[in-house]
Design an enzyme around this catalytic site. Sequence first.
Site, PDB file in Angstrom:
ATOM      1  NE  ARG A   1     -17.727  -7.257 -15.170  1.00  0.00           N
ATOM      2  CZ  ARG A   1     -16.992  -7.107 -16.252  1.00  0.00           C
ATOM      3  NH1 ARG A   1     -15.993  -6.934 -17.607  1.00  0.00           N
ATOM      4  NH2 ARG A   1     -17.399  -8.923 -15.889  1.00  0.00           N
ATOM      5  CB  ILE A   2     -18.293  -4.711  -8.068  1.00  0.00           C
ATOM      6  CG1 ILE A   2     -18.763  -3.540  -7.697  1.00  0.00           C
ATOM      7  CG2 ILE A   2     -17.183  -6.016  -6.787  1.00  0.00           C
ATOM      8  CD1 ILE A   2     -17.709  -2.889  -6.811  1.00  0.00           C
TER       9      ILE A   2
ATOM     10  N   GLY B   1     -12.051   0.711  -9.335  1.00  0.00           N
ATOM     11  CA  GLY B   1     -10.499   0.456  -8.398  1.00  0.00           C
ATOM     12  C   GLY B   1     -11.885   0.676  -7.065  1.00  0.00           C
TER      13      GLY B   1
ATOM     14  CG  PHE C   1      -2.530  -0.758   1.042  1.00  0.00           C
ATOM     15  CD1 PHE C   1      -3.407  -0.510  -0.125  1.00  0.00           C
ATOM     16  CD2 PHE C   1      -2.538  -1.944   1.148  1.00  0.00           C
ATOM     17  CE1 PHE C   1      -4.355  -1.095  -0.270  1.00  0.00           C
ATOM     18  CE2 PHE C   1      -3.364  -2.625   1.439  1.00  0.00           C
ATOM     19  CZ  PHE C   1      -4.334  -2.501   0.203  1.00  0.00           C
TER      20      PHE C   1
ATOM     21  CD  GLU D   1      -3.554   3.799  -3.259  1.00  0.00           C
ATOM     22  OE1 GLU D   1      -3.625   4.038  -2.281  1.00  0.00           O
ATOM     23  OE2 GLU D   1      -4.254   3.760  -4.821  1.00  0.00           O
TER      24      GLU D   1
ATOM     25  N   GLY E   1      -2.036  -8.681  -2.297  1.00  0.00           N
ATOM     26  CA  GLY E   1      -3.052  -9.014  -1.397  1.00  0.00           C
ATOM     27  C   GLY E   1      -4.267  -7.834  -1.588  1.00  0.00           C
TER      28      GLY E   1
ATOM     29  CG  ASN F   1     -14.049 -11.920  -6.336  1.00  0.00           C
ATOM     30  OD1 ASN F   1     -14.399 -11.734  -5.202  1.00  0.00           O
ATOM     31  ND2 ASN F   1     -12.526 -12.780  -7.200  1.00  0.00           N
TER      32      ASN F   1
ATOM     33  CB  THR G   1     -10.927  -9.719  -3.598  1.00  0.00           C
ATOM     34  OG1 THR G   1     -11.795  -9.770  -5.068  1.00  0.00           O
ATOM     35  CG2 THR G   1     -11.116 -11.516  -4.120  1.00  0.00           C
TER      36      THR G   1
END
Length: 754
Positions: free
Chosen positions: A639-640, A713, A233, A716, A464, A642, A645
């Site tokens: 759009r997700i 995204g 990160f 963050e 991760g 997954n 996660t």
Amino acid sequence: MGAPVARIDGRLKVTGQARYPADTPLHNLAHAVMVTSTIARGRIRRVDTTAAAAVPGVLLVLTRDRARGQLTAPKFGTGGSTSIQPLNEERIWHDGQMLAIVVAETQEVAQEAADLVAVTYDHDTPSAGFDASGVEIVAGAGASPMYPEDPKAGDFDTAFKAAPVVLDATYNTAAQHHNPMELFSTTAEWNNGHLTVYEPSQFVAGWRAQLAKQLDMDAANIRVVSEYIGGAFGSKGPMTPRTAAVALAARLVQRPVRCVCTRAQGYTTATFRAETRQRIRMGAGRDGKIRAFSHEGWELTSRPDDYVVGGTETTARLYAYGAVHTKVQLVKADRNTPGYMRSPPETPYVFGLECAMDEMAEKLGLDPVEFRRVNDTQADPVSGKRYTSRSLMRCYDEAAAAFGWQRRLDAGVWKTGAMRDGDWLVGLGCATAIYPTQVAPCAARVRLTAGGKALVQTSAHEIGTGVRTVAAQTAAQALGLSVEDVTVEMGDSALPAGPVAGGSVSTASVCSAVLKACGAIRDKLYRAAAVNSGPPATPESFTLRDGMAVLDSGRSAPLSALFQKLGTTQLEDYAEFAPEGSAPGAVEQLRQGNPGIIGGAKGPVLMYAFGAEFVEVRVHARTGEIRVPRMVGAFAAGRIMNPRTARSQLMGGMIWGLGAALHEMTEIDPRHARAVNRDLQDYLVPVNADVEGVEVILVPETDTEVNPAGVKGLGELGNVGTSSAIASALYHATGRRLRDIPMRLDKMLQLQQA
């Protein structure tokens, strides 16, 4: 939304089979320990290595006397690293600066010898932070290409003076340091002039190019490997001076060398999130509409570097402000250079903004949610550019309903201290989360066999977030396979160049490149299917499913038959994805170390992901103890790929935000400009007992403009609003405003006594 597939590397990680860089077995491995400065400002008078070199088993004590001029300073795109040349400086710029590297047969011998290296200094009094004498204040805008100017619009002074309701407040955020579970390390091995480096990295493609410049060699002779990373990160994005120095040491002793930093050395030889001071002025009408907004920030940085976060780039655009004024200034002190830490600009700067929004809502007597609704906007107040999509108020509505925000409204929205549970004062608060939607160039190679197995290769990273899994899902869906039939190789500079794992670009960038490569393979299969059977009505009606090529009208053929027509047993395609608006040769620039990230406010339209976070805080009426039993966040991020996660990332982000609000702070000794809590015993982070209930709501959102994958995204996004939501809830519970984070017990007691 995509399928909630379990991480394809999950079993390897939980069983210890995943190999991290410092776990790599190498023959005849030597061990290195860094020697770092014990002062923060001055000059080296003498480095005596006699005693260290005499320890049995010592192979090399590398100091500037031997390394001088051989290594240039590392770079990272347009910022986020240090200009201090490795093992070349007489001047001490900060505490813990690397001065020497001791190489020995064992770690224990190297440590013993490192302790015997005697450094004599000419010592100067350091400037530790904002209030120290001797600091230098310079303009932030223009200091870095990443922050060219301070956003402005309209006549702020006139609008602020004319506003009937005004706010003028200051907010402070503390310095924070990365404490990844995996320690920072470098392992370097030479073989016939070729260098291989095993190091936790978020950008092996860029590190390969940078090492070539530092060591003055051909990048084709360098390989950087970072298959798995144990926490990053931002901390493992910029290359540190250590990497090239360890490589030089390995070349000198003609053996592989491994250097694992101590936890304390990670505080000074890697970057950190610098402290900020902020002043916010806001003027509004009685109707609740903001007419004037000013956000000024002061950021700490090092003497030699001009690293600037510049979070007003985002805060200046969040609401319909009317007139806008911003200014960022750098405060240069005798500290190591700051750098990236999860949502680097937004986490500190949105804290100030969202706290101010809460305070202004109270002045107006408005529900904090409704105040944000009144000032919601679909266009940038600075440039007038539109958002590609903005589902902020939908996030607020869904999160408020799930959280039970009506409970606060029923009790009196600004009636503080009214909600109790025995000795506990109960408060409810909310805040906005925002993060720019960005994307970067990426290359990928996809190979499909006649047996229905696929291989995806890119040097992008799995830090991760689950990108290895979503890359497999993307290829599986495009090629009609199960996820189990897809193998993904990542984190190796020998693979096609992938983007830096930062700025929440990985999923969008990698999936876009994988889709492009899969699309080329599908086209080849379509042409093969059309040879003898007559083409489908359109290429789009040709699909791959369960190892079969499905044509129009339900006709189908096994993949093996199409491969036979093509006269091959496998198809492979290499694809380069360059986002719209990228500079020419973007992927080649990526190979040269330029991340090439675009998006957010930089293009012709605004691209941002949004969220709304609600928290319940409990404060013990007598002891001041603070607890957070519930957090609810609703997020819209395109759009997700997954949900499993994604939910994990957002939950982790909210917990990180809780840590920033209540726990994390690097304590700096003002006399010596030194971090004093350089371990996990004294540096506070949330543990299980601090986090009771965290609920994540994924708000469906379609955005076809951001990138081919439609992904915004979210790695963050989740931690951006949490700390200000907690500050809001603390005020609701106690009637006392805390404007500085972390908000700890001692501050609550000080307010109670006041």
